[in-house]
Design an enzyme around this catalytic site. Structure first.
Site, mmCIF file in Angstrom:
data_model
loop_
_atom_site.group_PDB
_atom_site.id
_atom_site.type_symbol
_atom_site.label_atom_id
_atom_site.label_comp_id
_atom_site.label_asym_id
_atom_site.label_seq_id
_atom_site.Cartn_x
_atom_site.Cartn_y
_atom_site.Cartn_z
ATOM 1 N N ASP A 163 -11.087 2.701 -1.170
ATOM 2 C CA ASP A 163 -11.291 3.312 -0.603
ATOM 3 C C ASP A 163 -12.508 3.963 -1.563
ATOM 4 O O ASP A 163 -12.754 5.353 -1.201
ATOM 5 C CB ASP A 163 -10.202 3.709 -0.746
ATOM 6 N N ASP A 194 0.715 -0.674 -0.223
ATOM 7 C CA ASP A 194 -0.026 -0.003 -0.012
ATOM 8 C C ASP A 194 0.842 1.081 -0.170
ATOM 9 O O ASP A 194 1.718 1.583 1.359
ATOM 10 C CB ASP A 194 -1.305 -0.072 1.899
ATOM 11 N N GLU A 210 1.185 -0.422 -5.008
ATOM 12 C CA GLU A 210 0.019 0.761 -5.133
ATOM 13 C C GLU A 210 0.101 1.912 -5.597
ATOM 14 O O GLU A 210 0.898 2.084 -4.478
ATOM 15 C CB GLU A 210 -0.905 0.469 -4.002
#
Length: 522
Positions: A399, A296, A343
């Site tokens: 998200d 992430d 990401e």
């Protein structure tokens, strides 16, 4: 031959179960069976770390440890079968009234006491496998188990509010609390052992069906976590173990104050001096849990936003340089080639793009980011015709809105732009998600991951997370029976149509039927 595969994004928390939250129970195995029947190669999940019981700390990206597992995921069904709990005991507990939502407060109040009851009946210290697990994992488990026991002793207070002796991790204080809280420490070790046994069993079940697990590794750890408490030298803290600077993101047109995440920042120079030992160990541990790791906030390894601790907004922050390729070169030397997804969403710079390119990791594309009325040149990198094969494409992530919720929220002009790109003016609104899912499945991306909500065509009541909000996220769950046989056949047809079917996973009769339907030469 080019390998094109598909997968499904579904948090473990979102699985159906009788006991308040998705876990490693029968429904998890049934979901793997569904993935197998629908020709999927990947099951992508959210982080498995332990979370709290309210507000921001429901978030799997704010876990109490970078190495521990979430005890809520332990299957009560398995503990019933083991004989350390009864079905009556489990059914008598209030885990919440809505089977489509996780109630973290009630889990904290009621599930942990049940697990403690199982621990007291387990005779765990006579279990040689447990002893081996505790010894092999002592490098993180000892500190974590003591951290959680002390935290409970102080009523859940964050470690930086504890008395100085234990807050500062002094050896004499550690010994005192280890003796004082012996059974609570052993309980935490029991939870981690049970989590490990059940997760490895589920992962093997998936792997035996040629399905790989895509795990999610947050770049940052929680300030109120065992990692920071036990190893303050890794983070930007002062001599009293107080934060000096914290993570966040700068102001923009949508958030004029920016965002203050509050996570501790790394002392990258220290990590470099150690050969990035902590990071190598963290990635090694992640690959014990997962087949593929999504890292992430990858851009933070190039540059990260640093905000003075205590600032109410991000306005006074600054960009600082991260470790860059030095970290990933060290990972390759120590771990070899591994399957990693970068990401790289959000504000992109040339140096971030260069880091992603140099790493060789596939990056992410999100269809919901592709349509912009200000960009009439069709140059948006998230438009499918601009993809390169070495990427992983999503309709949306945890998200984002669901794809149906996203489309419904567009303006009339934006909807027209999307339909023009699809060359689809006739599909009714209730089915538009199918056209959008087909768009990314048909792209040149090697891998395509679809959130299960988007296969189901659900609206934003099924959204997992809305960034910048707390207390309302991470709670959505599938209802029993929602993944129907008809949906499975539809999904299988889609992945076959776009050459993404995982033939290793599909029963052989499916492959035979596919060959029979191929047109024959005259």
């Amino acid at each position: 031959m080019v390998e094109r595969y598909a997968g499904v994004l579904l948090s473990v928390t979102s699985l159906p179960s009788e006991y308040g939250i998705g876990c490693f129970s029968k429904s998890a195995y049934e979901f793997v069976d569904w993935l197998e029947k629908t020709g999927q190669r990947y099951w992508q999940i959210l982080p498995l770390g332990p979370v709290s019981h309210g507000g921001a700390y429901d978030s799997p990206y704010q876990a109490y440890s970078a190495f521990a597992g979430n005890p809520y995921f332990i299957s009560l069904e398995d503990l019933i079968a083991e004989g350390v709990l009864t079905e009556e005991e489990c059914r008598s507990v209030d885990f919440g009234t809505d089977p489509r939502k996780v109630d973290y407060e009630k889990l904290y109040q009621n599930r942990l006491p049940l697990l403690y009851k199982a621990y007291t009946r387990s005779n765990i210290n006579e279990n040689m496998d447990f002893r081996h697990f505790a010894r092999e994992n002592s490098w993180w488990l000892d500190d974590y188990a003591l951290f959680m026991a002390v935290k409970d002793f102080f009523g859940g207070e964050p470690w930086y509010e504890w008395p100085d002796d234990i807050r500062m991790h002094w050896p004499n204080s550690l010994k005192y609390y280890q003796e004082k809280l012996y059974f609570q420490v052993e309980f935490q070790k029991y939870l981690q052992y049970t989590f490990s046994v059940q997760w490895k069993k589920l992962k093997k079940y998936a792997n035996d069906k040629h399905i790989e697990i895509v795990g999610d590794m947050p770049i940052y750890v929680s300030m109120d976590g065992a990692d920071v408490w036990a190893h303050p030298e890794l983070f930007q803290l002062d001599k009293n173990n107080r934060q000096t600077r914290v993570a966040g993101c700068p102001p923009d047109d949508f958030t004029p104050d920016g965002q203050v995440w509050g996570n501790p920042l790394y002392r990258w120079e220290y990590h470099k001096q150690t050969g990035f030992q902590w990071w190598v160990t963290r990635l090694w541990h992640s690959f014990q849990l997962y087949d593929v790791v999504r890292i992430d906030h990858f851009r933070g390894f190039d540059e990260y936003y640093s905000i003075p601790a205590g600032e109410p907004t991000a306005k006074n922050g600054r960009w600082e340089k991260g470790p860059g390729m030095a970290l990933f070169d060290s990972l390759r030397v120590n771990l070899g080639e591994r399957k990693i997804i970068a990401e790289d969403l959000g504000f992109m710079t040339d140096t971030v793009r260069e880091l992603v390119k140099d790493s060789g990791f596939p990056n992410m594309k999100v269809l919901e980011f592709a349509f912009d009325l200000n960009d009439e040149g069709a140059s948006n990198e998230y438009l499918p015709h601009n993809y390169q094969p070495n990427c992983v494409v999503y309709t949306g992530t945890h998200d984002n809105s669901t794809i149906s919720g996203w489309f419904r929220g567009l303006t009339k002009e934006q909807k027209a732009q999307v339909r023009d790109y699809l060359a689809d003016q006739r599909t009714p609104l209730k089915d538009i998600h199918k056209s959008l899912v087909s768009l990314v499945l048909g792209s040149c991306a090697d891998t395509c991951i679809i959130p299960i909500q988007d296969y189901l065509g659900l609206d934003d009541t099924a959204r997992m997370n809305t960034p910048g909000t707390v207390g309302i996220n991470w709670s959505w769950r599938l209802a029993p029976g929602q993944l129907t046989e008809a949906l499975g056949e539809e999904v299988l047809g889609m992945v076959k149509r776009y050459g993404r079917a995982n033939w290793d996973a599909l029963p052989k009769k499916e492959e035979a039927e596919e060959e029979e339907t191929e047109p024959q030469e005259e």
